[in-house]
Design a protein around this motif. Sequence first.
Motif, PDB file in Angstrom:
ATOM      1  N   VAL A  20      10.667  -0.001   7.325  1.00  0.00           N
ATOM      2  CA  VAL A  20      11.520   0.933   6.314  1.00  0.00           C
ATOM      3  C   VAL A  20      10.346   1.274   5.430  1.00  0.00           C
ATOM      4  CG1 VAL A  20      13.164   0.693   4.599  1.00  0.00           C
ATOM      5  CG2 VAL A  20      13.897  -0.426   6.779  1.00  0.00           C
ATOM      6  N   ALA A  21      10.704   2.463   4.950  1.00  0.00           N
ATOM      7  CA  ALA A  21       9.844   2.988   3.843  1.00  0.00           C
ATOM      8  C   ALA A  21      10.401   2.436   2.431  1.00  0.00           C
ATOM      9  CB  ALA A  21       9.808   4.505   3.756  1.00  0.00           C
ATOM     10  N   SER A  22       9.453   1.507   2.016  1.00  0.00           N
ATOM     11  CA  SER A  22       9.962   0.768   0.890  1.00  0.00           C
ATOM     12  C   SER A  22      10.185   1.737  -0.310  1.00  0.00           C
ATOM     13  CB  SER A  22       9.297  -0.375   0.593  1.00  0.00           C
ATOM     14  OG  SER A  22       7.810  -0.026   0.255  1.00  0.00           O
ATOM     15  N   CYS A  23       9.435   2.888  -0.543  1.00  0.00           N
ATOM     16  CA  CYS A  23       9.446   3.806  -1.767  1.00  0.00           C
ATOM     17  C   CYS A  23      10.825   4.194  -1.853  1.00  0.00           C
ATOM     18  CB  CYS A  23       8.426   4.487  -1.878  1.00  0.00           C
ATOM     19  SG  CYS A  23       8.374   5.639  -0.336  1.00  0.00           S
ATOM     20  N   ALA A  24      11.490   4.539  -0.688  1.00  0.00           N
ATOM     21  CA  ALA A  24      12.698   5.343  -0.731  1.00  0.00           C
ATOM     22  C   ALA A  24      13.937   4.656  -0.468  1.00  0.00           C
ATOM     23  CB  ALA A  24      12.583   6.434   0.163  1.00  0.00           C
ATOM     24  N   PRO A  79       1.023  -1.427   0.037  1.00  0.00           N
ATOM     25  CA  PRO A  79      -0.046   0.079  -0.050  1.00  0.00           C
ATOM     26  C   PRO A  79       0.814   1.373   0.046  1.00  0.00           C
ATOM     27  CG  PRO A  79       0.064  -1.121   2.112  1.00  0.00           C
ATOM     28  CD  PRO A  79       0.688  -1.727   1.382  1.00  0.00           C
ATOM     29  N   ARG A  80       0.357   2.487  -0.670  1.00  0.00           N
ATOM     30  CA  ARG A  80       1.273   3.691  -0.588  1.00  0.00           C
ATOM     31  C   ARG A  80       0.115   4.653  -0.667  1.00  0.00           C
ATOM     32  NH1 ARG A  80       2.778   1.986  -5.928  1.00  0.00           N
ATOM     33  NH2 ARG A  80       2.806  -0.159  -4.977  1.00  0.00           N
ATOM     34  N   PHE A  81       0.622   5.858  -0.429  1.00  0.00           N
ATOM     35  CA  PHE A  81       0.078   7.139  -0.604  1.00  0.00           C
ATOM     36  C   PHE A  81       0.589   8.169  -1.634  1.00  0.00           C
ATOM     37  CE2 PHE A  81      -2.545   5.639   2.947  1.00  0.00           C
ATOM     38  CZ  PHE A  81      -3.701   5.417   2.290  1.00  0.00           C
ATOM     39  N   CYS A  82       1.904   8.495  -0.990  1.00  0.00           N
ATOM     40  CA  CYS A  82       2.711   9.439  -1.768  1.00  0.00           C
ATOM     41  C   CYS A  82       3.397   9.086  -2.852  1.00  0.00           C
ATOM     42  CB  CYS A  82       3.546  10.140  -0.757  1.00  0.00           C
ATOM     43  SG  CYS A  82       5.015   9.304  -0.153  1.00  0.00           S
ATOM     44  N   TYR A  83       3.864   7.735  -2.932  1.00  0.00           N
ATOM     45  CA  TYR A  83       4.694   7.269  -3.864  1.00  0.00           C
ATOM     46  C   TYR A  83       3.842   7.167  -5.185  1.00  0.00           C
ATOM     47  CZ  TYR A  83       7.372   4.071  -6.752  1.00  0.00           C
ATOM     48  OH  TYR A  83       8.089   3.650  -8.026  1.00  0.00           O
ATOM     49  N   HIS A  84       4.523   7.636  -6.298  1.00  0.00           N
ATOM     50  CA  HIS A  84       3.716   7.690  -7.445  1.00  0.00           C
ATOM     51  C   HIS A  84       4.859   7.401  -8.658  1.00  0.00           C
ATOM     52  CE1 HIS A  84       1.815   8.547 -11.381  1.00  0.00           C
ATOM     53  NE2 HIS A  84       0.665   8.599 -10.662  1.00  0.00           N
ATOM     54  N   PRO A 103       8.934  11.441  -2.111  1.00  0.00           N
ATOM     55  CA  PRO A 103       9.215  12.318  -0.964  1.00  0.00           C
ATOM     56  C   PRO A 103       9.105  11.573   0.164  1.00  0.00           C
ATOM     57  CG  PRO A 103       6.819  12.541  -1.607  1.00  0.00           C
ATOM     58  CD  PRO A 103       7.533  11.595  -2.578  1.00  0.00           C
ATOM     59  N   ALA A 104       8.514  10.184   0.308  1.00  0.00           N
ATOM     60  CA  ALA A 104       8.631   9.592   1.374  1.00  0.00           C
ATOM     61  C   ALA A 104       7.984  10.086   2.494  1.00  0.00           C
ATOM     62  CB  ALA A 104       9.842   8.696   1.793  1.00  0.00           C
ATOM     63  N   ASN A 105       6.769  10.417   2.410  1.00  0.00           N
ATOM     64  CA  ASN A 105       6.181  11.213   3.807  1.00  0.00           C
ATOM     65  C   ASN A 105       5.091  10.658   4.109  1.00  0.00           C
ATOM     66  OD1 ASN A 105       4.442  12.004   1.811  1.00  0.00           O
ATOM     67  ND2 ASN A 105       4.884  14.111   1.611  1.00  0.00           N
ATOM     68  N   CYS A 106       4.530   9.704   3.500  1.00  0.00           N
ATOM     69  CA  CYS A 106       3.219   9.251   4.067  1.00  0.00           C
ATOM     70  C   CYS A 106       3.414   7.970   5.069  1.00  0.00           C
ATOM     71  CB  CYS A 106       2.209   8.762   2.970  1.00  0.00           C
ATOM     72  SG  CYS A 106       2.565   7.457   2.031  1.00  0.00           S
ATOM     73  N   ARG A 107       4.592   7.105   4.939  1.00  0.00           N
ATOM     74  CA  ARG A 107       4.976   6.103   5.547  1.00  0.00           C
ATOM     75  C   ARG A 107       4.115   5.005   5.285  1.00  0.00           C
ATOM     76  NH1 ARG A 107       9.716   7.774   5.323  1.00  0.00           N
ATOM     77  NH2 ARG A 107      10.365   6.501   6.980  1.00  0.00           N
ATOM     78  N   MET A 108       3.290   4.953   4.211  1.00  0.00           N
ATOM     79  CA  MET A 108       2.196   3.680   4.377  1.00  0.00           C
ATOM     80  C   MET A 108       3.061   2.479   3.939  1.00  0.00           C
ATOM     81  SD  MET A 108      -0.913   2.977   4.841  1.00  0.00           S
ATOM     82  CE  MET A 108      -1.518   1.308   4.722  1.00  0.00           C
ATOM     83  N   CYS A 109       3.983   2.702   3.160  1.00  0.00           N
ATOM     84  CA  CYS A 109       4.590   1.510   2.334  1.00  0.00           C
ATOM     85  C   CYS A 109       5.677   0.856   3.303  1.00  0.00           C
ATOM     86  CB  CYS A 109       5.430   2.226   1.306  1.00  0.00           C
ATOM     87  SG  CYS A 109       6.652   3.363   1.707  1.00  0.00           S
ATOM     88  N   LEU A 110       5.599   0.971   4.495  1.00  0.00           N
ATOM     89  CA  LEU A 110       6.733   0.244   5.545  1.00  0.00           C
ATOM     90  C   LEU A 110       6.716  -1.160   5.210  1.00  0.00           C
ATOM     91  CD1 LEU A 110       5.810   2.342   8.642  1.00  0.00           C
ATOM     92  CD2 LEU A 110       7.873   2.639   7.155  1.00  0.00           C
TER      93      LEU A 110
HETATM   94  S1  FES Z   1       4.734   5.452  -0.156  1.00  0.00           S
HETATM   95 FE1  FES Z   1       4.659   7.170   1.023  1.00  0.00          FE
HETATM   96  S2  FES Z   1       6.321   6.832   2.306  1.00  0.00           S
HETATM   97 FE2  FES Z   1       6.509   5.224   0.877  1.00  0.00          FE
END
Ligand code: FES
Lengths: 245, 678
Positions: free
Chosen positions: B59-63, B31-36, B42-49
């Motif tokens: 760990v924030a997997s998008c970053a 799941p993710r919100f900020c990653y596109h 920016p890795a600011n939503c932290r949903m992708c932990l």
């Molecule tokens: S998707 Fe938002 S922090 Fe990784």
Amino acid sequence: MSGALKRTDFVQPREFKFSKENMKLVEAHIAKYPKGRQASAVMPLLDIAQRQNDNWIPEAAMEEIARLLDMTRIKVFEVATFYTMYNLEPRGKHHLQFCTTTPCWLMGSADVVKACEKHLGIHMGETTKDGQFTMTEVECLGACVNAPVVQRNGDEFYEDLTPDNVIPVIEALKAGKQPKIGSQTGRQTSLGPLGATSLAKQAHDTGNQIMGEPAPAKKAAKAAAVPTEPKDSTPTDTKPKGKKK
Amino acid sequence: MPKLTIDGLEVTVEPGTSIIQAVEQLGIEIPRFCYHDKLSVPANCRMCLVEVEKSPKPVASCAMPCADDMKVYTNSPMAQKARKGVIEMLLINHPLDCPICDEGGECDLQDQTVAYGFDRSRYREEKRAVKDKDLGPLVKTVMTRCIHCTRCVRFGEEIAGVEELGVLNRGEYLEIGTYIQQLVTSEMSGNIIDICPVGALTSKPYEFTARPWELRKTQSVDVSDAVGSNIRIDTRGGEVLRVLPRLHEDVNEEWISDKARFCIDGLKNQRLDRPYIRQNGKLQPANWPQAFEEIAKRLKGVKGERIGAVVGDLADCESIIALKDFMRTLGSTNIECRQDGAQFDASEPCGWRFNTTIAGIEKADAILLIGTNPRTEAALINARIRKTWLAKHIKIGVIGQQIDLNYPYKYLGAGPETLEELAKGKGAFADVLLKAQAPMLILGPGAVCRDDGLEIHALARKVAEKYNMLRDGWNGFNLLHTQASRVGALELGFTGGDLDKMLKGDVLYLLGADEIPVNRIGKDTFVIYQGHHGDRAAARADVILPGAAYTEKNAIYVNNEGRPQLAKQAVFAPGEAREDWKIIRALSEIAGKALPYDDIAQVRARLVEANPIFGAIDAIKPATWKPFGKDGDCDKSPFGEYIANFYMTDAISRASKVMAECTDAFEQGKKEKTGTHG
Ligand code: FES
Ligand code: SF4
Ligand code: FES
């Protein structure tokens, strides 16, 4: 913190230009950064604009800064709204920022605020009718050791405040005088209530001056009021011991 | 190349791949919100932990880039707990007004809360409210719903190139806003509706219209310009409710222009839903046999050379070939698709296509724009240029109008003289082009829609040849079109007629041609108008044959690159309107010259016979380089503006109320800004 205070009872000036002297400062700041990275100078420029414009930054100034730094206006606006020390609305001549974060609050900031509100006849976030004083609430000013703390116009700290000693400060400002900056109880900088305690022995041994004491030439004996073992010199152990209170 | 294990599966990835991308390659969902994947991280939503072995915290997997021997667990208790926590925090200030929210049913926050969140709330405190912003007639805002993923801000900065949205204030007061009060003026602003993971930014025209599960989805292509953006048409009960982009990496990526998205309300207005015949100077409703007979009667005895046909900007290839064949049987070669009077050489495909291809722009390192404003003429091509500029800071030169293109360029001059100099190897940009590894030029309609178009076409070819824009596997010459039908018609050879002569002929067949100079049509010319909107030309018609709009027929459109694509029927045409090629086929029979095809398969076979490119849908057959254009002197006058109002360029968008509102809100404002702006 423009989200907290929204005033509509003022007019935005149509134009803003940096004064000649300030323009020199502006150029000096821009010159600090490599070409193409001039946007980095946005914070000092906002500060200069605020000082030039009686303590607040009008929209015209943000537009001027955006132009000077080749940024979009929204980027300047983002920075200006992020930092609480940029005022986007007119403030009194003396903008008093009261710290009410935990250490200051524990040391009685609420009473200091109340005393000032009563004395000035305004509430937090308001400006006196004569345009002299604005009171705002801010988070930790980083001077907790001398809590409670009030900051004036982003430059001066008044520390160790009580409902009693804050009034003379305000009165002095009203009278156009410069109140004493720093602690209002007379303590030197942030020296603890027991005087110089930590690292005193080490200071002695190396011949360094101890705060609140005369220069080491005289080798004052009372410096070792709290003897510290050499092994106590680790940072965690250099704080005054609680039981000595 | 890092080799790691994800949920026990081994995978080797390219260096620099983030964990989320590696996980996606395995088909596992994070799941993710900020990653596109088209925007910065920016890795600011932290949903992708996720849990990574040996890392004490999730760990924030998008970053986080993949590293050798990493052991990633996407669904371990730690990861699950982290997600639950993030969702709970996000919901603290989220209004939970899903029943009255347009995003409901297609909301990332809603879906992910159900999938990964707690089943109840523990929050009993007060929530904050945020004032809504006015972003204009297209995007509705409910800012209290915003979760500050900043996708919209990044879209503006990175894709659209209009830095108008920003993150204001901080902490509890943080909000997304514009500078003071400003509209978002981008040709692509509608895309922020799609990327917003919640209901903070939704479509204003589509407000409270439908729920996603009520909609029938049809995959199709857009016709509002020549890009051929891939779209999805959402319909309910025979009504087109909205248009969304469909991913096509080589064409529109996952964006579409605002016109493509929002002009659809024009499909409901001013429709021609039955045939009309002019009687005693007035258009009277008629039926099909009457209309056909009227035409057949008029055609009788008319010499082929006195008959002309013009195809409009929205015509599909099936109807173009049918009309061409019909005209041939009538003995006429007066056929033309360049109703705007564009004067380029239509004999060689290399001379009229976007040879570099849209995706190919990303390989270019120097671009010369001639008489074009890609921002209004092909918003997605402009977005590609911007993307390329952003990635490599390529050099861009402009000859023509000095306009704000959303990326910096070097202004070279206003007209043909500058181009001539460049062809002689002079001028500041000559050096840039000479040194470039992959130089390209885009010749726009502003440069060829003039009397010396042929000469300019040749001049541009010379520039392309001089600066080595043609090398192995690279063709840097491009002619930009704005009409969805244009390249298809050129591929089918629907050219050669003299527009002026045709306007004054005996019979004029207009296949949706609304941009012709209607007032120059001869007084006694018998005008047949076949199309779907009562727009400019229909009013002059003697017989009106109601056709189908692009959402109402299965048809092939060829985009600017020469890529044939399929538009699919999403709804039925209104009233008695019919698919266009069928109308021509039926008419040909009544006129006694029946065309030899009876179903769409046979028409398509005829298309392939006429030009093999139609045999391969979604493929491009590179054109071989041959000389085109005409040597000669060019006029000195500067290249003009081709599209004055981006929001109204064809019969559909001119009938659209939403586009009219945009014209008021954006174009008017732009006019006022001229001089001080850009
Ligand atoms: S998707 Fe938002 S922090 Fe990784
Ligand atoms: S408005 Fe939507 S896209 Fe923009 S930051 Fe908020 S949630 Fe993200
Ligand atoms: S808490 Fe008041 S200065 Fe730190």
